[in-house]
Design a protein around this motif. Structure first.
Motif, PDB file in Angstrom:
ATOM      1  N   HIS A   1      52.550  29.488  51.181  1.00 16.04           N
ATOM      2  CA  HIS A   1      51.525  29.476  50.289  1.00 16.04           C
ATOM      3  C   HIS A   1      50.348  30.369  50.598  1.00 16.04           C
ATOM      4  CE1 HIS A   1      48.178  27.907  47.858  1.00 16.04           C
ATOM      5  NE2 HIS A   1      49.233  27.428  46.956  1.00 16.04           N
ATOM      6  N   ALA A   2      49.793  30.286  51.912  1.00 16.61           N
ATOM      7  CA  ALA A   2      48.591  31.010  52.178  1.00 16.61           C
ATOM      8  C   ALA A   2      49.013  32.475  52.460  1.00 16.61           C
ATOM      9  CB  ALA A   2      48.280  30.414  53.750  1.00 16.61           C
ATOM     10  N   LEU A   3      50.153  32.818  52.750  1.00 12.76           N
ATOM     11  CA  LEU A   3      50.564  34.378  52.853  1.00 12.76           C
ATOM     12  C   LEU A   3      50.508  34.742  51.349  1.00 12.76           C
ATOM     13  CD1 LEU A   3      53.618  34.286  55.087  1.00 12.76           C
ATOM     14  CD2 LEU A   3      51.186  34.918  55.844  1.00 12.76           C
ATOM     15  N   LEU A   4      51.214  34.120  50.537  1.00 11.69           N
ATOM     16  CA  LEU A   4      51.208  34.512  49.035  1.00 11.69           C
ATOM     17  C   LEU A   4      49.855  34.621  48.307  1.00 11.69           C
ATOM     18  CD1 LEU A   4      54.793  33.011  48.295  1.00 11.69           C
ATOM     19  CD2 LEU A   4      54.415  35.390  49.007  1.00 11.69           C
TER      20      LEU A   4
ATOM     21  N   ASP B   1      51.279  50.596  54.510  1.00 13.31           N
ATOM     22  CA  ASP B   1      52.801  51.069  53.929  1.00 13.31           C
ATOM     23  C   ASP B   1      53.055  49.955  52.820  1.00 13.31           C
ATOM     24  OD1 ASP B   1      55.180  51.949  53.210  1.00 13.31           O
ATOM     25  OD2 ASP B   1      55.618  52.231  54.992  1.00 13.31           O
ATOM     26  N   VAL B   2      53.179  50.428  51.494  1.00 10.12           N
ATOM     27  CA  VAL B   2      53.464  49.677  50.519  1.00 10.12           C
ATOM     28  C   VAL B   2      54.903  49.219  50.395  1.00 10.12           C
ATOM     29  CG1 VAL B   2      54.385  51.365  48.976  1.00 10.12           C
ATOM     30  CG2 VAL B   2      53.304  49.340  47.913  1.00 10.12           C
ATOM     31  N   GLN B   3      55.754  49.836  51.099  1.00  4.53           N
ATOM     32  CA  GLN B   3      57.165  49.348  51.276  1.00  4.53           C
ATOM     33  C   GLN B   3      57.266  48.382  52.144  1.00  4.53           C
ATOM     34  OE1 GLN B   3      59.558  50.468  49.302  1.00  4.53           O
ATOM     35  NE2 GLN B   3      58.494  51.917  48.234  1.00  4.53           N
ATOM     36  N   VAL B   4      56.606  48.483  53.456  1.00  2.00           N
ATOM     37  CA  VAL B   4      56.416  47.283  54.188  1.00  2.00           C
ATOM     38  C   VAL B   4      55.866  46.009  53.689  1.00  2.00           C
ATOM     39  CG1 VAL B   4      55.306  46.409  56.380  1.00  2.00           C
ATOM     40  CG2 VAL B   4      56.046  48.763  56.240  1.00  2.00           C
ATOM     41  N   ARG B   5      54.817  46.046  52.652  1.00  2.00           N
ATOM     42  CA  ARG B   5      54.230  45.088  51.937  1.00  2.00           C
ATOM     43  C   ARG B   5      55.538  44.471  51.166  1.00  2.00           C
ATOM     44  NH1 ARG B   5      49.883  48.219  51.125  1.00  2.00           N
ATOM     45  NH2 ARG B   5      50.017  47.989  48.835  1.00  2.00           N
ATOM     46  N   ARG B   6      56.058  45.248  50.648  1.00  2.00           N
ATOM     47  CA  ARG B   6      56.975  44.666  49.602  1.00  2.00           C
ATOM     48  C   ARG B   6      58.001  44.125  50.180  1.00  2.00           C
ATOM     49  NH1 ARG B   6      57.727  50.115  45.320  1.00  2.00           N
ATOM     50  NH2 ARG B   6      55.817  49.758  44.461  1.00  2.00           N
ATOM     51  N   ARG B   7      58.629  44.510  51.397  1.00  2.92           N
ATOM     52  CA  ARG B   7      59.404  43.795  52.147  1.00  2.92           C
ATOM     53  C   ARG B   7      59.112  42.592  52.627  1.00  2.92           C
ATOM     54  NH1 ARG B   7      60.991  49.713  54.637  1.00  2.92           N
ATOM     55  NH2 ARG B   7      62.720  50.416  53.013  1.00  2.92           N
ATOM     56  N   ALA B   8      57.905  42.598  53.071  1.00  2.00           N
ATOM     57  CA  ALA B   8      57.574  41.193  53.683  1.00  2.00           C
ATOM     58  C   ALA B   8      57.218  40.271  52.673  1.00  2.00           C
ATOM     59  CB  ALA B   8      55.952  41.852  54.326  1.00  2.00           C
ATOM     60  N   VAL B   9      56.522  40.648  51.401  1.00  4.26           N
ATOM     61  CA  VAL B   9      56.512  39.451  50.271  1.00  4.26           C
ATOM     62  C   VAL B   9      58.036  38.902  49.857  1.00  4.26           C
ATOM     63  CG1 VAL B   9      56.501  40.894  48.285  1.00  4.26           C
ATOM     64  CG2 VAL B   9      54.953  38.777  48.325  1.00  4.26           C
TER      65      VAL B   9
ATOM     66  N   ASP C   1      49.412  46.528  44.774  1.00  6.17           N
ATOM     67  CA  ASP C   1      50.836  46.992  44.355  1.00  6.17           C
ATOM     68  C   ASP C   1      51.251  45.844  43.343  1.00  6.17           C
ATOM     69  OD1 ASP C   1      53.240  48.570  44.559  1.00  6.17           O
ATOM     70  OD2 ASP C   1      54.074  46.936  45.162  1.00  6.17           O
ATOM     71  N   PRO C   2      51.490  46.232  42.310  1.00  7.97           N
ATOM     72  CA  PRO C   2      52.060  45.207  41.289  1.00  7.97           C
ATOM     73  C   PRO C   2      53.738  44.568  41.617  1.00  7.97           C
ATOM     74  CG  PRO C   2      52.268  47.325  40.237  1.00  7.97           C
ATOM     75  CD  PRO C   2      51.708  47.547  41.429  1.00  7.97           C
ATOM     76  N   ASP C   3      54.193  45.270  42.456  1.00  4.34           N
ATOM     77  CA  ASP C   3      55.366  44.590  42.796  1.00  4.34           C
ATOM     78  C   ASP C   3      55.298  43.508  43.600  1.00  4.34           C
ATOM     79  OD1 ASP C   3      58.582  44.912  42.665  1.00  4.34           O
ATOM     80  OD2 ASP C   3      58.118  45.015  45.035  1.00  4.34           O
ATOM     81  N   VAL C   4      54.302  43.899  44.742  1.00  4.02           N
ATOM     82  CA  VAL C   4      54.072  42.624  45.631  1.00  4.02           C
ATOM     83  C   VAL C   4      53.319  41.514  44.998  1.00  4.02           C
ATOM     84  CG1 VAL C   4      52.435  42.322  47.606  1.00  4.02           C
ATOM     85  CG2 VAL C   4      53.510  44.231  47.421  1.00  4.02           C
ATOM     86  N   ARG C   5      52.261  41.713  43.988  1.00  6.28           N
ATOM     87  CA  ARG C   5      51.712  40.466  43.328  1.00  6.28           C
ATOM     88  C   ARG C   5      52.605  39.823  42.466  1.00  6.28           C
ATOM     89  NH1 ARG C   5      48.202  44.967  41.596  1.00  6.28           N
ATOM     90  NH2 ARG C   5      49.043  44.779  39.408  1.00  6.28           N
TER      91      ARG C   5
END
Length: 371
Positions: free
Chosen positions: A206-209, A186-194, A217-221
């Motif tokens: 650091h390791a997560l990012l 779910d891209v929304q979950v990844r966006r909220r997570a980042v 997804d460009p927003d996450v990147r």
């Protein structure tokens, strides 16, 4: 067959067979001369039909309807059963989450346990204000797992910000939950997570990012790149250059590039990438790249800016010239003394949208205060 033999062969108790009879679900076709129930082979098959449907979770009323009503299809009944099972599982999962939250508290006091239960209820409230207040509850020891779950489902901006703040307070406990969320489909979950990860201490994210920088997804990147760039991580360089060229949070991306250019090796690479992008850039892209060059060390970018000052587009040329002029003035302005004894250059100017130099901002910092 009499009821005793039917019970032995089917495994259904005589008591249940009598209950089926009273409901009209499986009625024996005949009676013996002594009045005993007598089941035929067809009755026996119906018993197995009833038992088979019971194993699917159907009630006896649903079974009777399924066997008697020709309009009732298996798909209809199975769909209802799936919905009921999902609702039951959701209730069980909610209970399990609450039990785990209380267990993580590890407090001998019932008052503490009840407070956590109340806060968990507020986190799942339909009111965004209640969810926000639960996140900001002073002195609460909300488990990281519960907060992470709330962060990853929250869509209201104010409540989401409060939840990210509360999650960051849990420290190292938050990282594993966000790491798992960054792998979600779910891209929304990844966006909220980042977004939540960028609020955690540097050593944890650091390791997560570094993984999120490769997200499709460009927003996450971009969120990952801005944080990594501000930390001086070269991993973010490619994404930051793309952000400047494309105009996606290009001001913040340029500032992060300025941080990356702080080392001799980093400065050379950043400059090389920006100059490479200039070769095929449009007018708007050249203007943004010129503004990004203003964030890099003056000595390294002087030649590139002088070339841009002669650009065929007036706005690009004015922007480059203004950067060069600002730097010249910042070197020649006398330093003034603050009351506390600190020396600072006098205020010079910053770039207007048209590339002109206006008064009122700190020339040493390109019009932006940085701490």
């Amino acid at each position: 067959m009499l009821i005793g033999e039917v019970s032995r062969r089917s495994g259904v108790s005589s008591r249940m067979l009598r209950h089926y009879d009273s409901l009209g679900l499986v009625r024996p076709t005949g009676r013996t001369s002594g009045g005993y129930r007598e089941y035929t082979d067809e009755d026996f098959r119906r018993i197995f039909q009833v038992e088979g449907l019971r194993t699917l979770g159907l009630s006896l009323r649903q079974i009777a309807r399924a066997l008697e009503d020709p309009e009732v299809t298996p798909a209809t009944l199975v769909g209802d059963l799936i919905e009921q099972s999902e609702q039951r599982l959701a209730r069980e999962e909610e209970l399990l989450r609450r039990l785990r939250a209380v267990e993580q508290l590890r407090s001998p006091a019932w008052a503490d346990a009840l407070q956590i239960v109340a806060l968990l209820s507020d986190l799942r409230s339909a009111s965004s204000l209640r969810r926000q207040r639960a996140a900001l509850e002073p002195g609460s020891a909300m488990p990281a797992e519960a907060l992470a779950e709330a962060v990853l489902t929250e869509s209201e901006p104010n409540a989401a910000g409060a939840l990210r703040w509360a999650l960051a307070r849990t420290g190292t406990a938050a990282a594993p939950h966000l790491a798992h969320a960054l792998e979600s489909e779910d891209v929304q979950v990844r966006r909220r997570a980042v977004r939540a990860a960028t609020a955690l201490p540097v050593e944890q994210v650091h390791a997560l990012l570094a993984r999120a920088i490769h997200d499709p997804d460009p927003d996450v990147r971009q969120h990952a790149a801005l944080t990594l760039g501000a930390q001086g991580s070269p991993t973010a360089l490619g994404t930051l250059i793309t952000m400047v060229v494309d105009g996606s949070n290009d001001v913040e991306a340029a500032e992060a590039l300025g941080v990356l250019a702080g080392s001799p090796e980093g400065g050379h690479e950043v400059l090389a990438r920006l100059q490479s992008a200039l070769r095929t850039a449009t007018v708007e892209q050249r203007r943004r790249i010129t503004q990004a060059l203003a964030e890099l060390p003056a000595d390294a970018t002087a030649a590139a800016l002088e070339e841009l000052a002669a650009d065929g587009d007036r706005s690009v040329a004015l922007t480059a010239a203004a950067v060069l002029q600002r730097r010249t003035r910042s070197r020649t302005l006398p330093r003034r003394r603050d009351p506390d004894g600190g020396a600072h250059r006098q205020r010079a100017g910053h770039l207007s949208p048209g590339g002109d130099l206006t008064q009122g901002e700190d020339a040493d910092h390109g019009g932006r205060d940085r701490q």
